[in-house]
Design an enzyme around this catalytic site. Structure first.
Site, PDB file in Angstrom:
ATOM      1  N   GLU A   1      -0.654  -9.450  -1.004  1.00  0.00           N
ATOM      2  CA  GLU A   1      -2.094  -9.740  -0.902  1.00  0.00           C
ATOM      3  C   GLU A   1      -2.746  -9.732  -2.282  1.00  0.00           C
ATOM      4  O   GLU A   1      -3.637 -10.535  -2.564  1.00  0.00           O
ATOM      5  CB  GLU A   1      -2.750  -8.730   0.048  1.00  0.00           C
ATOM      6  CG  GLU A   1      -2.314  -8.984   1.501  1.00  0.00           C
ATOM      7  CD  GLU A   1      -2.632  -7.847   2.449  1.00  0.00           C
ATOM      8  OE1 GLU A   1      -2.463  -6.670   2.059  1.00  0.00           O
ATOM      9  OE2 GLU A   1      -3.064  -8.122   3.587  1.00  0.00           O
TER      10      GLU A   1
ATOM     11  N   ALA B   1       0.857  -1.190   0.000  1.00  0.00           N
ATOM     12  CA  ALA B   1       0.000   0.000   0.000  1.00  0.00           C
ATOM     13  C   ALA B   1       0.891   1.239   0.000  1.00  0.00           C
ATOM     14  O   ALA B   1       2.025   1.198   0.488  1.00  0.00           O
ATOM     15  CB  ALA B   1      -0.889  -0.014   1.233  1.00  0.00           C
TER      16      ALA B   1
ATOM     17  N   GLU C   1       4.331  -5.412   7.046  1.00  0.00           N
ATOM     18  CA  GLU C   1       3.551  -4.398   7.769  1.00  0.00           C
ATOM     19  C   GLU C   1       3.996  -4.232   9.218  1.00  0.00           C
ATOM     20  O   GLU C   1       3.968  -3.131   9.775  1.00  0.00           O
ATOM     21  CB  GLU C   1       2.052  -4.753   7.739  1.00  0.00           C
ATOM     22  CG  GLU C   1       1.381  -4.562   6.395  1.00  0.00           C
ATOM     23  CD  GLU C   1       1.474  -5.764   5.470  1.00  0.00           C
ATOM     24  OE1 GLU C   1       2.300  -6.670   5.723  1.00  0.00           O
ATOM     25  OE2 GLU C   1       0.714  -5.796   4.488  1.00  0.00           O
TER      26      GLU C   1
ATOM     27  N   GLY D   1       0.499  -5.147   0.589  1.00  0.00           N
ATOM     28  CA  GLY D   1      -0.646  -5.216  -0.323  1.00  0.00           C
ATOM     29  C   GLY D   1      -0.283  -5.874  -1.652  1.00  0.00           C
ATOM     30  O   GLY D   1      -1.152  -6.444  -2.316  1.00  0.00           O
TER      31      GLY D   1
END
Ligand code: CO8
Length: 257
Positions: A111, A65, A131, A108
């Site tokens: 993911e 992200a 993260e 992300g």
């Protein structure tokens, strides 16, 4: 449709989506995710496309992200963005999604890779959920899909250290399907996508959905679900064509009906 952070093309019946923010390693900002999901849904409706391929570049599939977008925002602001409502629509795409990943596949980005049905990795890929190093945790499936994919202990190690694993290790744990030299990963993914694109489209979609059900349902319910799909496909034109072609010793011509 014109996009700022992705590029789109078509090769035979394969729709190709390339993440395109190379200067910041394809960090996933809100607009990129909006564009990606809009295009996935458009391709899912487009009868000219049978398989979707998502890739980035050699240096990065996606480094997670966009931290700039998150750094100053309060928890309430991030909650109000409701960004996962868009993200979660990816799991409703009915056509198969092939991921072609290289370089950084983090947060992300990992993911997003786990949202793909089949993944071809370059041997340079570094895959992980960092993260924790930012004081947070994954929010788009990193603790759930990763644990289902690699098992509890390996997921725990990756999530608690935040350290990435190599493409080869990811392959050993079943997180990616194949590891190939960096010069070949995109071509290899495209070759695989074209192979799947030649299969009967209805069977492809029903099989995709049934396989995903295996992650959620108890065995007997999953078996019941599978059987409904089996009966459904018996009613398709492509089933007639597939069996007839076998009997006539010729190649089938599947139409998706
Ligand atoms: N966000 C914003 N910018 C980034 C990101 C990121 N995730 N990753 C890299 N960049 C930028 C850097 O700031 C740098 O920009 P600039 O040139 O302007 O300084 C540029 O990309 C190149 O990066 P580096 O100079 O750091 O390159 P290195 O080769 O030295 O290091 C790394 C590469 C190891 C990938 C390093 O950049 C890094 O650690 N990046 C952050 C990785 C990370 O922590 N990702 C997880 C983010 S949190 C997350 O993903 C939560 C997911 C929740 C769901 C989201 C759904 C969309």
């Amino acid at each position: 449709m014109s996009y700022e952070f992705i590029t789109v093309s078509i090769d035979e019946t394969v729709g190709l989506i390339t993440l395109n923010r190379p200067k910041i390693l394809n960090a996933l900002n809100l607009q990129l995710v909006d564009e990606l999901v809009a295009e996935l849904e458009r391709m899912d409706r487009d009868p000219a496309i049978r398989v979707i391929l998502i890739t980035g570049n050699e240096q990065a599939f996606a480094a997670g992200a966009d931290i700039n977008e998150m750094a100053e925002a309060s928890a309430i602001e991030i909650m109000k963005r409701n960004q996962f409502a868009v993200w979660d629509r990816m799991s409703l795409i009915s056509k198969p999604i092939i991921g072609a990943v290289s370089g950084f596949v983090l947060g992300g980005g990992c993911e997003l890779m786990m949202n793909c049905d089949i993944v071809i990795a370059s041997e340079t890929a570094q895959i992980g959920q960092p993260e924790i190093k930012l004081g947070v945790m994954p929010g788009a499936g990193g603790t759930q899909r990763l644990t289902r994919a690699v098992g509890l202990r390996k997921a725990m190690e990756m999530l608690l250290t935040g350290d990435p694993i190599s493409a080869r290790e990811a392959w050993q744990y079943g997180l990616v399907n194949r590891v190939v030299p960096v010069e070949a990963y995109l071509q290899e993914a495209l070759k695989l996508a074209k192979k799947v694109a030649k299969q009967p489209p209805l069977a492809v979609q029903v099989i995709k959905k049934s396989v995903h059900k295996a992650e959620d349902l108890p065995l007997q319910e999953g078996m019941d679900y599978e059987r409904s799909g089996f009966y459904l496909l018996l009613a398709s034109e492509d089933r007639k064509e597939g069996m007839q072609a076998f009997l006539e010793k010729r190649k089938p011509r599947f139409t998706g009906n």
